[in-house]
Design an enzyme around this catalytic site. Structure first.
Site, PDB file in Angstrom:
ATOM      1  N   CYS A 143      12.502  -2.153  17.006  1.00 44.65           N
ATOM      2  CA  CYS A 143      12.472  -0.933  17.827  1.00 44.65           C
ATOM      3  C   CYS A 143      13.878  -0.587  18.298  1.00 44.65           C
ATOM      4  O   CYS A 143      14.592  -1.442  18.858  1.00 44.65           O
ATOM      5  CB  CYS A 143      11.566  -1.160  19.051  1.00 44.65           C
ATOM      6  SG  CYS A 143      11.516   0.266  20.155  1.00 44.65           S
TER       7      CYS A 143
ATOM      8  N   ARG B 120       0.852  -1.205   0.000  1.00 41.75           N
ATOM      9  CA  ARG B 120       0.000   0.000   0.000  1.00 41.75           C
ATOM     10  C   ARG B 120       0.883   1.248   0.000  1.00 41.75           C
ATOM     11  O   ARG B 120       0.604   2.216  -0.714  1.00 41.75           O
ATOM     12  CB  ARG B 120      -0.906  -0.005   1.236  1.00 41.75           C
ATOM     13  CG  ARG B 120      -1.802  -1.221   1.371  1.00 41.75           C
ATOM     14  CD  ARG B 120      -3.168  -1.022   0.894  1.00 41.75           C
ATOM     15  NE  ARG B 120      -3.884   0.003   1.617  1.00 41.75           N
ATOM     16  CZ  ARG B 120      -4.494  -0.156   2.805  1.00 41.75           C
ATOM     17  NH1 ARG B 120      -4.409  -1.310   3.441  1.00 41.75           N
ATOM     18  NH2 ARG B 120      -5.173   0.816   3.342  1.00 41.75           N
TER      19      ARG B 120
ATOM     20  N   CYS C  84      13.744  -0.750  22.490  1.00 34.76           N
ATOM     21  CA  CYS C  84      13.612  -1.959  23.324  1.00 34.76           C
ATOM     22  C   CYS C  84      13.942  -3.239  22.560  1.00 34.76           C
ATOM     23  O   CYS C  84      13.978  -4.327  23.144  1.00 34.76           O
ATOM     24  CB  CYS C  84      12.204  -2.054  23.925  1.00 34.76           C
ATOM     25  SG  CYS C  84      10.978  -2.666  22.759  1.00 34.76           S
TER      26      CYS C  84
ATOM     27  N   THR D 149     -16.998   8.426   1.878  1.00 33.25           N
ATOM     28  CA  THR D 149     -16.959   7.248   2.731  1.00 33.25           C
ATOM     29  C   THR D 149     -18.237   6.431   2.552  1.00 33.25           C
ATOM     30  O   THR D 149     -19.318   6.975   2.408  1.00 33.25           O
ATOM     31  CB  THR D 149     -16.758   7.601   4.217  1.00 33.25           C
ATOM     32  OG1 THR D 149     -16.682   6.395   4.981  1.00 33.25           O
ATOM     33  CG2 THR D 149     -17.858   8.475   4.775  1.00 33.25           C
TER      34      THR D 149
ATOM     35  N   ASN E 192      -8.677   7.746   6.513  1.00 35.16           N
ATOM     36  CA  ASN E 192      -7.609   7.332   5.610  1.00 35.16           C
ATOM     37  C   ASN E 192      -6.269   7.277   6.331  1.00 35.16           C
ATOM     38  O   ASN E 192      -6.056   7.960   7.329  1.00 35.16           O
ATOM     39  CB  ASN E 192      -7.510   8.299   4.414  1.00 35.16           C
ATOM     40  CG  ASN E 192      -8.822   8.349   3.626  1.00 35.16           C
ATOM     41  OD1 ASN E 192      -9.631   7.426   3.717  1.00 35.16           O
ATOM     42  ND2 ASN E 192      -9.027   9.423   2.905  1.00 35.16           N
TER      43      ASN E 192
ATOM     44  N   HIS F  87      -7.695   6.157  12.016  1.00 34.93           N
ATOM     45  CA  HIS F  87      -7.196   4.800  11.785  1.00 34.93           C
ATOM     46  C   HIS F  87      -5.688   4.730  11.646  1.00 34.93           C
ATOM     47  O   HIS F  87      -5.156   3.752  11.146  1.00 34.93           O
ATOM     48  CB  HIS F  87      -7.869   4.209  10.538  1.00 34.93           C
ATOM     49  CG  HIS F  87      -9.354   4.084  10.691  1.00 34.93           C
ATOM     50  ND1 HIS F  87     -10.221   4.051   9.632  1.00 34.93           N
ATOM     51  CD2 HIS F  87     -10.126   3.998  11.800  1.00 34.93           C
ATOM     52  CE1 HIS F  87     -11.463   3.936  10.071  1.00 34.93           C
ATOM     53  NE2 HIS F  87     -11.437   3.904  11.392  1.00 34.93           N
TER      54      HIS F  87
HETATM   55  C1  BV8 Z   1     -13.437  -0.972  16.931  1.00 37.12           C
HETATM   56  C2  BV8 Z   1      -7.026   0.752   8.528  1.00 37.12           C
HETATM   57  C3  BV8 Z   1     -13.725  -1.290  19.254  1.00 37.12           C
HETATM   58  C4  BV8 Z   1      -6.590  -0.529   7.933  1.00 37.12           C
HETATM   59  C5  BV8 Z   1      -9.427   0.538   8.772  1.00 37.12           C
HETATM   60  C6  BV8 Z   1     -16.482  -7.484  15.401  1.00 37.12           C
HETATM   61  C7  BV8 Z   1     -15.339  -7.397  16.200  1.00 37.12           C
HETATM   62  C8  BV8 Z   1     -14.677  -6.182  16.406  1.00 37.12           C
HETATM   63  C9  BV8 Z   1     -15.160  -5.035  15.829  1.00 37.12           C
HETATM   64  C10 BV8 Z   1     -16.274  -5.147  15.035  1.00 37.12           C
HETATM   65  C11 BV8 Z   1     -16.951  -6.325  14.817  1.00 37.12           C
HETATM   66  N1  BV8 Z   1     -18.002  -6.069  13.981  1.00 37.12           N
HETATM   67  C12 BV8 Z   1     -18.016  -4.768  13.675  1.00 37.12           C
HETATM   68  C13 BV8 Z   1     -16.982  -4.194  14.311  1.00 37.12           C
HETATM   69  C14 BV8 Z   1     -16.598  -2.846  14.260  1.00 37.12           C
HETATM   70  C15 BV8 Z   1     -15.606  -2.694  13.101  1.00 37.12           C
HETATM   71  C16 BV8 Z   1     -16.422  -2.336  11.888  1.00 37.12           C
HETATM   72  O1  BV8 Z   1     -16.928  -1.243  11.825  1.00 37.12           O
HETATM   73  N2  BV8 Z   1     -16.594  -3.295  10.966  1.00 37.12           N
HETATM   74  C17 BV8 Z   1     -17.459  -3.017   9.823  1.00 37.12           C
HETATM   75  C18 BV8 Z   1     -16.738  -3.332   8.524  1.00 37.12           C
HETATM   76  C19 BV8 Z   1     -18.724  -3.851   9.992  1.00 37.12           C
HETATM   77  N3  BV8 Z   1     -14.745  -1.608  13.521  1.00 37.12           N
HETATM   78  C20 BV8 Z   1     -13.580  -1.869  14.103  1.00 37.12           C
HETATM   79  O2  BV8 Z   1     -13.094  -2.962  14.259  1.00 37.12           O
HETATM   80  C21 BV8 Z   1     -12.898  -0.614  14.632  1.00 37.12           C
HETATM   81  N4  BV8 Z   1     -12.519  -0.797  15.991  1.00 37.12           N
HETATM   82  O3  BV8 Z   1     -14.615  -1.098  16.725  1.00 37.12           O
HETATM   83  O4  BV8 Z   1     -12.876  -0.977  18.190  1.00 37.12           O
HETATM   84  C22 BV8 Z   1     -13.656  -2.771  19.421  1.00 37.12           C
HETATM   85  C23 BV8 Z   1     -12.422  -3.366  19.548  1.00 37.12           C
HETATM   86  C24 BV8 Z   1     -12.363  -4.739  19.768  1.00 37.12           C
HETATM   87  C25 BV8 Z   1     -13.548  -5.493  19.814  1.00 37.12           C
HETATM   88  C26 BV8 Z   1     -14.799  -4.860  19.636  1.00 37.12           C
HETATM   89  C27 BV8 Z   1     -14.840  -3.499  19.434  1.00 37.12           C
HETATM   90  C28 BV8 Z   1     -11.645  -0.353  13.817  1.00 37.12           C
HETATM   91  C29 BV8 Z   1     -12.037   0.046  12.422  1.00 37.12           C
HETATM   92  C30 BV8 Z   1     -10.797   0.514  11.681  1.00 37.12           C
HETATM   93  C31 BV8 Z   1     -10.383  -0.553  10.723  1.00 37.12           C
HETATM   94  N5  BV8 Z   1      -9.281  -0.034   9.930  1.00 37.12           N
HETATM   95  N6  BV8 Z   1      -8.384   1.003   8.097  1.00 37.12           N
HETATM   96  C32 BV8 Z   1      -6.376  -0.383   6.446  1.00 37.12           C
HETATM   97  O5  BV8 Z   1      -6.571   0.737   5.900  1.00 37.12           O
HETATM   98  O6  BV8 Z   1      -6.021  -1.402   5.839  1.00 37.12           O
HETATM   99  S1  BV8 Z   1     -10.996   0.755   8.144  1.00 37.12           S
HETATM  100  C33 BV8 Z   1     -10.955   0.914   6.465  1.00 37.12           C
HETATM  101  O7  BV8 Z   1     -12.338   1.139   6.078  1.00 37.12           O
HETATM  102  C34 BV8 Z   1     -10.215   2.143   5.972  1.00 37.12           C
HETATM  103  O8  BV8 Z   1      -9.657   2.932   7.002  1.00 37.12           O
HETATM  104  C35 BV8 Z   1     -11.319   2.939   5.327  1.00 37.12           C
HETATM  105  O9  BV8 Z   1     -11.102   4.291   5.415  1.00 37.12           O
HETATM  106  C36 BV8 Z   1     -12.471   2.520   6.133  1.00 37.12           C
HETATM  107  C37 BV8 Z   1     -13.813   2.923   5.654  1.00 37.12           C
HETATM  108  O10 BV8 Z   1     -13.864   2.718   4.284  1.00 37.12           O
HETATM  109  P1  BV8 Z   1     -14.108   4.054   3.395  1.00 37.12           P
HETATM  110  O11 BV8 Z   1     -13.078   5.056   3.745  1.00 37.12           O
HETATM  111  O12 BV8 Z   1     -15.525   4.450   3.528  1.00 37.12           O
HETATM  112  O13 BV8 Z   1     -13.764   3.513   1.957  1.00 37.12           O
HETATM  113  P2  BV8 Z   1     -14.685   2.609   1.032  1.00 37.12           P
HETATM  114  O14 BV8 Z   1     -13.822   2.044  -0.042  1.00 37.12           O
HETATM  115  O15 BV8 Z   1     -15.513   1.694   1.886  1.00 37.12           O
HETATM  116  O16 BV8 Z   1     -15.723   3.658   0.382  1.00 37.12           O
HETATM  117  C38 BV8 Z   1     -15.243   4.634  -0.498  1.00 37.12           C
HETATM  118  C39 BV8 Z   1     -16.407   5.579  -0.739  1.00 37.12           C
HETATM  119  O17 BV8 Z   1     -15.953   6.656  -1.560  1.00 37.12           O
HETATM  120  C40 BV8 Z   1     -17.584   4.928  -1.477  1.00 37.12           C
HETATM  121  O18 BV8 Z   1     -18.789   5.327  -0.853  1.00 37.12           O
HETATM  122  C41 BV8 Z   1     -17.486   5.508  -2.884  1.00 37.12           C
HETATM  123  O19 BV8 Z   1     -18.771   5.692  -3.464  1.00 37.12           O
HETATM  124  C42 BV8 Z   1     -16.864   6.866  -2.604  1.00 37.12           C
HETATM  125  N7  BV8 Z   1     -16.095   7.446  -3.710  1.00 37.12           N
HETATM  126  C43 BV8 Z   1     -15.410   6.795  -4.699  1.00 37.12           C
HETATM  127  N8  BV8 Z   1     -14.802   7.726  -5.503  1.00 37.12           N
HETATM  128  C44 BV8 Z   1     -15.092   8.948  -4.975  1.00 37.12           C
HETATM  129  C45 BV8 Z   1     -15.907   8.775  -3.848  1.00 37.12           C
HETATM  130  N9  BV8 Z   1     -16.370   9.807  -3.120  1.00 37.12           N
HETATM  131  C46 BV8 Z   1     -16.018  11.044  -3.509  1.00 37.12           C
HETATM  132  N10 BV8 Z   1     -15.236  11.307  -4.584  1.00 37.12           N
HETATM  133  C47 BV8 Z   1     -14.761  10.280  -5.347  1.00 37.12           C
HETATM  134  N11 BV8 Z   1     -13.980  10.539  -6.408  1.00 37.12           N
END
Ligand code: BV8
Length: 246
Positions: free
Chosen positions: A154, A76, A157, A195, A108, A125
């Protein structure tokens, strides 16, 4: 295709002109026009060696196979380092000077908001450009470390570094979401840009702005999302074309 200025309503123009407290939440779509693949909707960042990204970018994968997670983020980083901010990033960096109280929150990890001049970006994130020690949490700018050493070690450490990125199933950086939520409650104008609004807790922020803060919420996205019905206004278009019109 040049976006048409009539996509912006009179109401939004008036609010934009008078606003003092503004919050913007961005997702992968704001970097799409820079060439950064999005995750969903067919974006190229969705799969790695046959694994969907929410598997390779997960806490479980880090436990099981840190070198593979490094390979995924090195890939990436290799993509992003050749890319530049687009007019959407530039417009949001200008908004920083335009509003008395401006907050930019991003999901992002590509660092393109900062590359366009934005400051004090709340990175919910984490960042592709940083590594963090699994033991003492010391952080490093990966651009200053020897690329060959994988996983990097690191300097303090001696344990391994991991990408300083929030993986699925991991907590967000301490205080980041709380600060963003506080600013969302206080803002009067909230933009949700590029998003799919399916990842939590980030996707809660526009709802907090609307329900708790009474903000006017505007979504900018070529497609509708689960948030669209909550928004006061949805502008179906590309961020790099719409944001400079405001
Ligand atoms: C958390 C870094 C508390 C990595 C990312 C079961 C167990 C644990 C947690 C969960 C669970 N079930 C659900 C959850 C919560 C989970 C979650 O939300 N899951 C979802 C998928 C159901 N969340 C988590 O785990 C979060 N932590 O909850 O902690 C916890 C802890 C332990 C146990 C329980 C709870 C952590 C979430 C962070 C994950 N890391 N990124 C990496 O990048 O590889 S998230 C990842 O998705 C990216 O960061 C990204 O930004 C994010 C969201 O995606 P989008 O940015 O929206 O991108 P996407 O491609 O989806 O959409 C693009 C959009 O742009 C579209 O709508 C498109 O139409 C539009 N577009 C396209 N072109 C354009 C445009 N718009 C404008 N202009 C254009 N030109």
């Amino acid at each position: 295709m040049q976006a048409r200025a009539d996509l912006i309503s009179e109401e939004l123009r008036e609010r934009f002109a008078e606003a003092r407290r503004v919050l913007v939440l961005t997702g992968a779509g704001v970097s799409a026009e820079s060439g950064v693949p999005t995750f969903r909707g067919g974006g190229g960042a969705g799969v790695w060696k046959g694994m969907p990204f929410n598997i390779i970018s997960s806490a479980g994968m880090l436990e099981r196979d840190l070198p593979e997670v490094w390979a995924w983020f090195d890939y990436r980083r290799g993509l992003v380092e050749k890319l530049a901010p687009n007019p959407a990033h530039a417009a949001l960096a200008r908004w920083q000077e335009r509003f008395r109280d401006f907050t930019l929150v991003t999901q992002n990890i590509d660092g393109l908001h900062q590359a366009a001049g934005a400051r004090n970006v709340i990175e919910l994130h984490g960042s592709l450009w940083r590594g963090r020690c699994v033991s003492c949490s010391s952080r490093y700018d990966l651009r200053e470390l020897n690329e060959q050493e994988r996983p990097p070690i690191c300097r303090l450490c001696g344990n391994y570094l991991r990408p300083d990125v929030v993986l699925f199933g991991e907590q967000l950086p301490l205080g980041a979401f709380e600060l963003a939520a506080e600013r969302a409650r206080a803002c009067e104008l909230c933009f949700v840009v590029g998003t799919s609004a399916v990842v939590y807790p980030a996707a809660m922020l526009p709802e907090i702005a609307s329900r708790a803060g009474g903000a006017y919420v505007v979504e900018i996205n070529p497609e509708r999302t689960p948030l669209s019905d909550l928004c006061d206004e949805t502008i179906q278009g590309k961020a790099g074309e719409i944001l400079p019109l405001l």
